[in-house]
Design an enzyme around this catalytic site. Structure first.
Site, PDB file in Angstrom:
ATOM      1  N   ALA A   1       3.569 -31.656 -28.341  1.00 32.05           N
ATOM      2  CA  ALA A   1       4.134 -31.775 -29.688  1.00 32.05           C
ATOM      3  C   ALA A   1       5.629 -32.049 -29.547  1.00 32.05           C
ATOM      4  CB  ALA A   1       3.893 -30.485 -30.450  1.00 32.05           C
TER       5      ALA A   1
ATOM      6  N   GLU B   1       3.526 -24.182 -23.184  1.00 32.81           N
ATOM      7  CA  GLU B   1       4.182 -23.634 -24.376  1.00 32.81           C
ATOM      8  C   GLU B   1       4.884 -22.307 -24.105  1.00 32.81           C
ATOM      9  OE1 GLU B   1       1.130 -24.942 -24.321  1.00 32.81           O
ATOM     10  OE2 GLU B   1       0.839 -26.234 -26.067  1.00 32.81           O
TER      11      GLU B   1
ATOM     12  N   GLY C   1       0.384 -30.109 -26.597  1.00 30.94           N
ATOM     13  CA  GLY C   1      -0.428 -30.846 -27.559  1.00 30.94           C
ATOM     14  C   GLY C   1      -1.080 -32.080 -26.961  1.00 30.94           C
TER      15      GLY C   1
ATOM     16  N   GLU D   1      -4.097 -30.798 -25.356  1.00 29.46           N
ATOM     17  CA  GLU D   1      -5.020 -30.394 -26.433  1.00 29.46           C
ATOM     18  C   GLU D   1      -5.667 -31.608 -27.093  1.00 29.46           C
ATOM     19  OE1 GLU D   1      -1.770 -28.018 -28.024  1.00 29.46           O
ATOM     20  OE2 GLU D   1      -3.127 -26.310 -28.081  1.00 29.46           O
TER      21      GLU D   1
HETATM   22  N1  CAA Z   1       9.055 -33.342 -27.399  1.00 24.85           N
HETATM   23  C1  CAA Z   1      10.111 -34.118 -27.640  1.00 24.85           C
HETATM   24  N2  CAA Z   1      10.702 -34.872 -26.702  1.00 24.85           N
HETATM   25  C2  CAA Z   1      10.200 -34.843 -25.454  1.00 24.85           C
HETATM   26  C3  CAA Z   1       9.083 -34.063 -25.132  1.00 24.85           C
HETATM   27  C4  CAA Z   1       8.497 -33.294 -26.172  1.00 24.85           C
HETATM   28  N3  CAA Z   1       7.399 -32.548 -25.972  1.00 24.85           N
HETATM   29  N4  CAA Z   1       8.804 -34.240 -23.819  1.00 24.85           N
HETATM   30  C5  CAA Z   1       9.716 -35.099 -23.349  1.00 24.85           C
HETATM   31  N5  CAA Z   1      10.559 -35.463 -24.335  1.00 24.85           N
HETATM   32  C6  CAA Z   1      11.687 -36.379 -24.234  1.00 24.85           C
HETATM   33  C7  CAA Z   1      12.861 -35.745 -23.528  1.00 24.85           C
HETATM   34  O1  CAA Z   1      13.626 -34.962 -24.432  1.00 24.85           O
HETATM   35  C8  CAA Z   1      13.601 -36.954 -23.039  1.00 24.85           C
HETATM   36  O2  CAA Z   1      14.336 -37.513 -24.121  1.00 24.85           O
HETATM   37  P1  CAA Z   1      15.831 -38.069 -23.870  1.00 24.85           P
HETATM   38  O3  CAA Z   1      15.677 -39.193 -22.887  1.00 24.85           O
HETATM   39  O4  CAA Z   1      16.259 -38.499 -25.226  1.00 24.85           O
HETATM   40  O5  CAA Z   1      16.599 -36.930 -23.310  1.00 24.85           O
HETATM   41  C9  CAA Z   1      12.484 -37.927 -22.690  1.00 24.85           C
HETATM   42  O6  CAA Z   1      11.336 -37.479 -23.407  1.00 24.85           O
HETATM   43  C10 CAA Z   1      12.165 -37.926 -21.222  1.00 24.85           C
HETATM   44  O7  CAA Z   1      11.894 -36.585 -20.840  1.00 24.85           O
HETATM   45  P2  CAA Z   1      12.534 -35.906 -19.535  1.00 24.85           P
HETATM   46  O8  CAA Z   1      13.909 -36.466 -19.290  1.00 24.85           O
HETATM   47  O9  CAA Z   1      12.428 -34.435 -19.703  1.00 24.85           O
HETATM   48  O10 CAA Z   1      11.545 -36.459 -18.422  1.00 24.85           O
HETATM   49  P3  CAA Z   1      11.183 -35.773 -17.021  1.00 24.85           P
HETATM   50  O11 CAA Z   1      10.393 -36.795 -16.294  1.00 24.85           O
HETATM   51  O12 CAA Z   1      12.396 -35.203 -16.367  1.00 24.85           O
HETATM   52  O13 CAA Z   1      10.234 -34.527 -17.396  1.00 24.85           O
HETATM   53  C11 CAA Z   1       8.420 -33.462 -18.542  1.00 24.85           C
HETATM   54  C12 CAA Z   1       8.978 -34.769 -17.953  1.00 24.85           C
HETATM   55  C13 CAA Z   1       8.131 -32.466 -17.406  1.00 24.85           C
HETATM   56  C14 CAA Z   1       7.121 -33.811 -19.243  1.00 24.85           C
HETATM   57  C15 CAA Z   1       9.439 -32.846 -19.513  1.00 24.85           C
HETATM   58  O14 CAA Z   1       9.860 -33.864 -20.423  1.00 24.85           O
HETATM   59  C16 CAA Z   1       8.901 -31.717 -20.314  1.00 24.85           C
HETATM   60  O15 CAA Z   1       8.778 -30.615 -19.815  1.00 24.85           O
HETATM   61  N6  CAA Z   1       8.573 -31.951 -21.595  1.00 24.85           N
HETATM   62  C17 CAA Z   1       8.105 -30.923 -22.514  1.00 24.85           C
HETATM   63  C18 CAA Z   1       6.662 -30.509 -22.215  1.00 24.85           C
HETATM   64  C19 CAA Z   1       6.248 -29.379 -23.127  1.00 24.85           C
HETATM   65  O16 CAA Z   1       6.800 -28.319 -23.138  1.00 24.85           O
HETATM   66  N7  CAA Z   1       5.194 -29.637 -23.944  1.00 24.85           N
HETATM   67  C20 CAA Z   1       4.669 -28.686 -24.884  1.00 24.85           C
HETATM   68  C21 CAA Z   1       5.288 -28.902 -26.239  1.00 24.85           C
HETATM   69  S1  CAA Z   1       4.888 -27.618 -27.400  1.00 24.85           S
HETATM   70  C22 CAA Z   1       3.315 -28.010 -27.963  1.00 24.85           C
HETATM   71  O17 CAA Z   1       2.739 -29.022 -27.582  1.00 24.85           O
HETATM   72  C23 CAA Z   1       2.742 -27.053 -28.971  1.00 24.85           C
HETATM   73  C24 CAA Z   1       1.312 -27.275 -29.299  1.00 24.85           C
HETATM   74  O18 CAA Z   1       0.432 -26.676 -28.719  1.00 24.85           O
HETATM   75  C25 CAA Z   1       0.920 -28.180 -30.381  1.00 24.85           C
END
Ligand code: CAA
Length: 258
Positions: free
Chosen positions: A65, A132, A109, A112
């Protein structure tokens, strides 16, 4: 239909939906979920479509998400708007077969969403996780429930409590994915499998999906009863007559999807 967050194409009877928000690693925002729900509404009514492949880009399925969009939302807002229900759940109620083709991250998400598909074909690069807990929250789009049902308590707890990711082979070993292929082969393999499903009777494939899904919704005896009724219903379908006639006559069946 103008799409900003998805790419949609149709190859014979297979619809291919690509999540297309690459700069945010396909982070799932409300607008993307609404587009996906709208597309699925349309595909469900379109009799020329008999199977769907849902995929991301070559390098990411979806990183979850959209954290930026949800970080400042408050309880009353997410509760009253039923966040990650409206539009998100549409995939789970879609009645035609859907294959998730996953390369790269399927996190939160994203994982999921893949779990809402009927089965997952993973590329070697696929990584599945429910991170999460690292954000101070928990899975909200069914992850804790579907993982517990599909791969069992031990792995589900391991994923949800540690936030660690599973690589494609660990995911296959625990039954999260049905098969692992090379990244180069992923899309063709998913489309090939979808075309195979689409080659069978459309309504019978829908019944088969409904029967298997019954196993996760009810007791064994009730599930078997539902399956039996669906099995009986196929006898009212021309394609069942054709399928069995073709077997008896040693020829390929010509299904008419009715
Ligand atoms: N939401 C919004 N933006 C996201 C994102 C997310 N879930 N995941 C990545 N991005 C964005 C980053 O902010 C970044 O944007 P900028 O270039 O503007 O800074 C871009 O995508 C690239 O991401 P990274 O620089 O972080 O890329 P990376 O290769 O270094 O890392 C990653 C990749 C490990 C996937 C890392 O991006 C990450 O940990 N992302 C979040 C994953 C996460 O926590 N997901 C769960 C979300 S909560 C949820 O989903 C609730 C639910 O159950 C519905």
């Amino acid at each position: 239909m103008k799409l900003d967050y998805l790419l949609l194409e149709q190859i014979d009877a297979v619809a291919l939906i690509r999540l297309n928000r690459p700069l945010s690693l396909n982070a799932l925002c409300a607008e993307l979920a609404a587009e996906l729900a709208g597309v699925l509404d349309r595909l469900e009514q379109d009799r020329s479509v008999r199977a769907v492949v849902l995929t991301g880009t070559d390098t990411v399925f979806a990183a979850g998400a959209d954290i930026m969009a949800m970080r400042n939302r408050n309880y009353i807002d997410v509760y009253t708007s039923d966040f990650v229900t409206v539009d998100w759940e549409r995939l789970a109620s879609f009645r035609k077969p859907v294959i998730a083709a996953v390369a790269g991250y399927a996190l939160g998400g994203g994982c999921e969403m893949a779990l809402m598909c009927d089965f997952i074909i993973a590329a070697e690069s696929a990584r599945f996780g429910q991170p999460e807990i690292k954000l101070g929250t928990i899975p909200g789009a069914g992850g804790s429930q579907r993982l517990a049902h599909f791969i069992g308590k031990a792995k589900a707890m391991d994923m949800v409590l540690t936030g660690r990711t599973l690589d494609a082979h660990e995911a296959e070993r625990c039954g999260l994915v049905s098969r692992v292929v090379s990244d180069a082969a992923l899309l063709n393999e998913a489309l090939r499998v979808a075309a195979r499903i689409a080659g069978y009777s459309g309504p019978v494939a829908m019944m088969a999906k409904e029967a298997v899904n019954g196993a996760f919704e009810t007791t064994l005896s009730e599930g078997v009863r539902q399956e039996r009724r669906l099995f009986h219903s196929t006898f009212a379908i021309e394609d069942q007559k054709e399928g069995m006639a073709a077997f008896a006559e040693k020829r390929e069946p010509q299904f008419m999807h009715r």
